[in-house]
Design an enzyme around this catalytic site. Structure first.
Site, PDB file in Angstrom:
ATOM      1  N   ASP A  19       0.860  -1.199   0.000  1.00  0.00           N
ATOM      2  CA  ASP A  19       0.000   0.000   0.000  1.00  0.00           C
ATOM      3  C   ASP A  19       0.888   1.237   0.000  1.00  0.00           C
ATOM      4  O   ASP A  19       2.071   1.169   0.358  1.00  0.00           O
ATOM      5  CB  ASP A  19      -0.913   0.012   1.238  1.00  0.00           C
ATOM      6  CG  ASP A  19      -1.870   1.214   1.227  1.00  0.00           C
ATOM      7  OD1 ASP A  19      -2.468   1.500   0.163  1.00  0.00           O
ATOM      8  OD2 ASP A  19      -2.015   1.887   2.262  1.00  0.00           O
ATOM      9  N   SER A  20       0.286   2.364  -0.374  1.00  0.00           N
ATOM     10  CA  SER A  20       1.031   3.626  -0.345  1.00  0.00           C
ATOM     11  C   SER A  20       1.381   4.009   1.102  1.00  0.00           C
ATOM     12  O   SER A  20       2.280   4.817   1.309  1.00  0.00           O
ATOM     13  CB  SER A  20       0.176   4.722  -0.967  1.00  0.00           C
ATOM     14  OG  SER A  20      -1.006   4.878  -0.210  1.00  0.00           O
ATOM     15  N   GLY A  52      -3.088   9.160  -3.780  1.00  0.00           N
ATOM     16  CA  GLY A  52      -4.400   9.504  -4.339  1.00  0.00           C
ATOM     17  C   GLY A  52      -4.457  10.787  -5.132  1.00  0.00           C
ATOM     18  O   GLY A  52      -5.335  10.968  -5.984  1.00  0.00           O
ATOM     19  N   CYS A  82      -4.235  -1.391  -2.290  1.00  0.00           N
ATOM     20  CA  CYS A  82      -4.411   0.055  -2.452  1.00  0.00           C
ATOM     21  C   CYS A  82      -5.238   0.243  -3.710  1.00  0.00           C
ATOM     22  O   CYS A  82      -4.861  -0.244  -4.782  1.00  0.00           O
ATOM     23  CB  CYS A  82      -3.036   0.706  -2.613  1.00  0.00           C
ATOM     24  SG  CYS A  82      -3.094   2.459  -3.021  1.00  0.00           S
ATOM     25  N   GLU A 167      -3.878   9.195   8.151  1.00  0.00           N
ATOM     26  CA  GLU A 167      -2.408   9.069   8.289  1.00  0.00           C
ATOM     27  C   GLU A 167      -1.881   9.925   9.440  1.00  0.00           C
ATOM     28  O   GLU A 167      -0.857   9.619  10.031  1.00  0.00           O
ATOM     29  CB  GLU A 167      -1.711   9.460   6.973  1.00  0.00           C
ATOM     30  CG  GLU A 167      -1.939   8.488   5.837  1.00  0.00           C
ATOM     31  CD  GLU A 167      -0.959   7.305   5.803  1.00  0.00           C
ATOM     32  OE1 GLU A 167       0.189   7.451   6.239  1.00  0.00           O
ATOM     33  OE2 GLU A 167      -1.371   6.220   5.354  1.00  0.00           O
ATOM     34  N   CYS A 201     -11.239   2.899  -0.692  1.00  0.00           N
ATOM     35  CA  CYS A 201      -9.873   3.256  -0.305  1.00  0.00           C
ATOM     36  C   CYS A 201      -9.580   2.488   0.966  1.00  0.00           C
ATOM     37  O   CYS A 201     -10.410   2.470   1.893  1.00  0.00           O
ATOM     38  CB  CYS A 201      -9.760   4.758  -0.055  1.00  0.00           C
ATOM     39  SG  CYS A 201      -8.177   5.239   0.672  1.00  0.00           S
ATOM     40  N   THR A 202      -8.439   1.849   1.016  1.00  0.00           N
ATOM     41  CA  THR A 202      -8.158   0.952   2.141  1.00  0.00           C
ATOM     42  C   THR A 202      -7.955   1.701   3.460  1.00  0.00           C
ATOM     43  O   THR A 202      -7.923   1.075   4.519  1.00  0.00           O
ATOM     44  CB  THR A 202      -6.936   0.071   1.821  1.00  0.00           C
ATOM     45  OG1 THR A 202      -5.832   0.913   1.448  1.00  0.00           O
ATOM     46  CG2 THR A 202      -7.243  -0.864   0.676  1.00  0.00           C
ATOM     47  N   HIS A 203      -7.838   3.011   3.394  1.00  0.00           N
ATOM     48  CA  HIS A 203      -7.743   3.793   4.629  1.00  0.00           C
ATOM     49  C   HIS A 203      -9.115   4.018   5.282  1.00  0.00           C
ATOM     50  O   HIS A 203      -9.194   4.286   6.479  1.00  0.00           O
ATOM     51  CB  HIS A 203      -7.174   5.184   4.341  1.00  0.00           C
ATOM     52  CG  HIS A 203      -5.695   5.213   4.145  1.00  0.00           C
ATOM     53  ND1 HIS A 203      -5.072   4.613   3.078  1.00  0.00           N
ATOM     54  CD2 HIS A 203      -4.706   5.780   4.887  1.00  0.00           C
ATOM     55  CE1 HIS A 203      -3.761   4.819   3.163  1.00  0.00           C
ATOM     56  NE2 HIS A 203      -3.515   5.521   4.247  1.00  0.00           N
TER      57      HIS A 203
HETATM   58  N1  DGL Z   1      -5.031   3.435   0.571  1.00  0.00           N
HETATM   59  C1  DGL Z   1      -5.016   3.939  -0.766  1.00  0.00           C
HETATM   60  C2  DGL Z   1      -6.210   3.452  -1.546  1.00  0.00           C
HETATM   61  O1  DGL Z   1      -6.802   2.432  -1.216  1.00  0.00           O
HETATM   62  C3  DGL Z   1      -4.916   5.422  -0.955  1.00  0.00           C
HETATM   63  C4  DGL Z   1      -4.047   6.203  -0.067  1.00  0.00           C
HETATM   64  C5  DGL Z   1      -3.305   7.278  -0.806  1.00  0.00           C
HETATM   65  O2  DGL Z   1      -3.892   8.252  -1.288  1.00  0.00           O
HETATM   66  O3  DGL Z   1      -2.105   7.094  -0.878  1.00  0.00           O
HETATM   67  O4  DGL Z   1      -6.576   4.066  -2.514  1.00  0.00           O
END
Ligand code: DGL
Length: 283
Positions: A19-20, A52, A82, A167, A201-203
């Site tokens: 992931d990022s 993103g 991600c 984050e 989005c995984t966040h």
């Molecule tokens: N977790 C990432 C996703 O699922 C995005 C996070 C980012 O913007 O880096 O899209």
């Protein structure tokens, strides 16, 4: 030390989860719950997050660097945990790069497994998507939905401030409410009949309490982790040529492009246990 490509698959290794930043930990958690006996390597490109808001070219370049690194570390299979990387880099890596860098290894994403389940979750076919700007602009979700459920309607809303909120450890604080409510309202204004919202989005599962608070209760919220885990289990059943190279000792190692201290501190938001972390450079 960098190894020359192509990298033949000769011995068993861990499944790579990329992931990022920290968001992929929500996917890793679900995968490990379902498939605890495999080994995993988690790699977060925390030094360069968020992805993103970055261009297609940059997300592709960063993601390819991460995939190559995970292959060098012995992974037979890499999950792009991600959505942004899945939306902007997965197809090109699968079609253009894999045949040259590692023809017997595989890279999978999180969008397809998520889209596959919404057919059984939505009653009226009105789907909402909350995701990063990059994922929304890629149209990956509407295009995938169109392939599987042509009569469904997808309305999308990007939420550029949600990843920075997560984050920076603000997900549970009062300041987050304003931006959570704002993006959900903007989505519902686009289609008031939405009955299913994909947290694309995984966040975002880290904001679930606040997202729930501002979403009408009849709307189903779809977090991806469990569906990605089920899809991986199914994939491994169907692909013994990959599965037999996935090491099964139940270990998990964590790597970050940021400092170890920073990763440990923030990862505690996502994981309920202490982790051993190592730092690496992707460039
Ligand atoms: N977790 C990432 C996703 O699922 C995005 C996070 C980012 O913007 O880096 O899209």
């Amino acid at each position: 030390m960098k190894q020359p490509f192509p990298l033949p698959l000769e011995k068993a290794g861990a499944i790579g989860v990329f992931d990022s930043g920290y968001g992929g930990l929500t996917i890793l958690n679900e995968i490990r719950k379902k498939l605890p006996h495999y080994d995993y390597i988690y790699l977060g490109d925390n030094a360069r997050t968020p992805y993103g808001t970055r261009s297609f070219e940059v997300v592709y370049e960063f993601t390819l660097q991460a995939v190559k690194k995970l292959f060098e570390m012995g992974c037979p299979l890499v999950i792009l945990a991600c959505n942004t990387a899945s939306a902007k880099a997965l197809r090109t890596i699968q079609q253009k790069d894999l045949p040259y860098i590692a023809p017997d290894r595989r890279v999978l994403g999180v969008i397809r497994p998520t889209v596959e389940v919404i057919g059984s979750l939505s009653k009226n076919g009105h789907i909402g998507l909350l995701a990063t700007t990059g994922t929304v602009k890629s149209y990956s979700y509407p295009l995938e939905v169109e392939k599987l459920y042509p009569h469904f309607n997808v309305s999308s809303q990007d939420c550029p401030l949600w990843v920075p909120l997560v984050e920076s450890g603000e997900a549970k604080n009062a300041g987050a409410d304003y931006f959570v409510q704002k993006y959900i309202q903007q989505l519902l204004d686009k289609d008031p009949d939405i009955d299913t919202i994909i947290l694309g989005c995984t966040h975002y599962p880290l904001l679930i309490d606040k997202i729930r608070k501002y979403t009408p209760s009849h709307i189903r919220l779809v977090a991806q982790g469990e569906y990605v885990a089920t899809s991986l289990e199914d994939y491994l059943h169907r692909h013994s040529e990959i599965e037999r190279y996935c090491r099964k000792e139940g270990n998990c190692r964590f790597f970050t492009t940021e400092s170890i201290e920073k990763f440990k501190e923030s990862a505690s938001i996502f994981l309920q246990y202490e982790v051993e972390v190592q730092s690496l450079n992707l460039e």
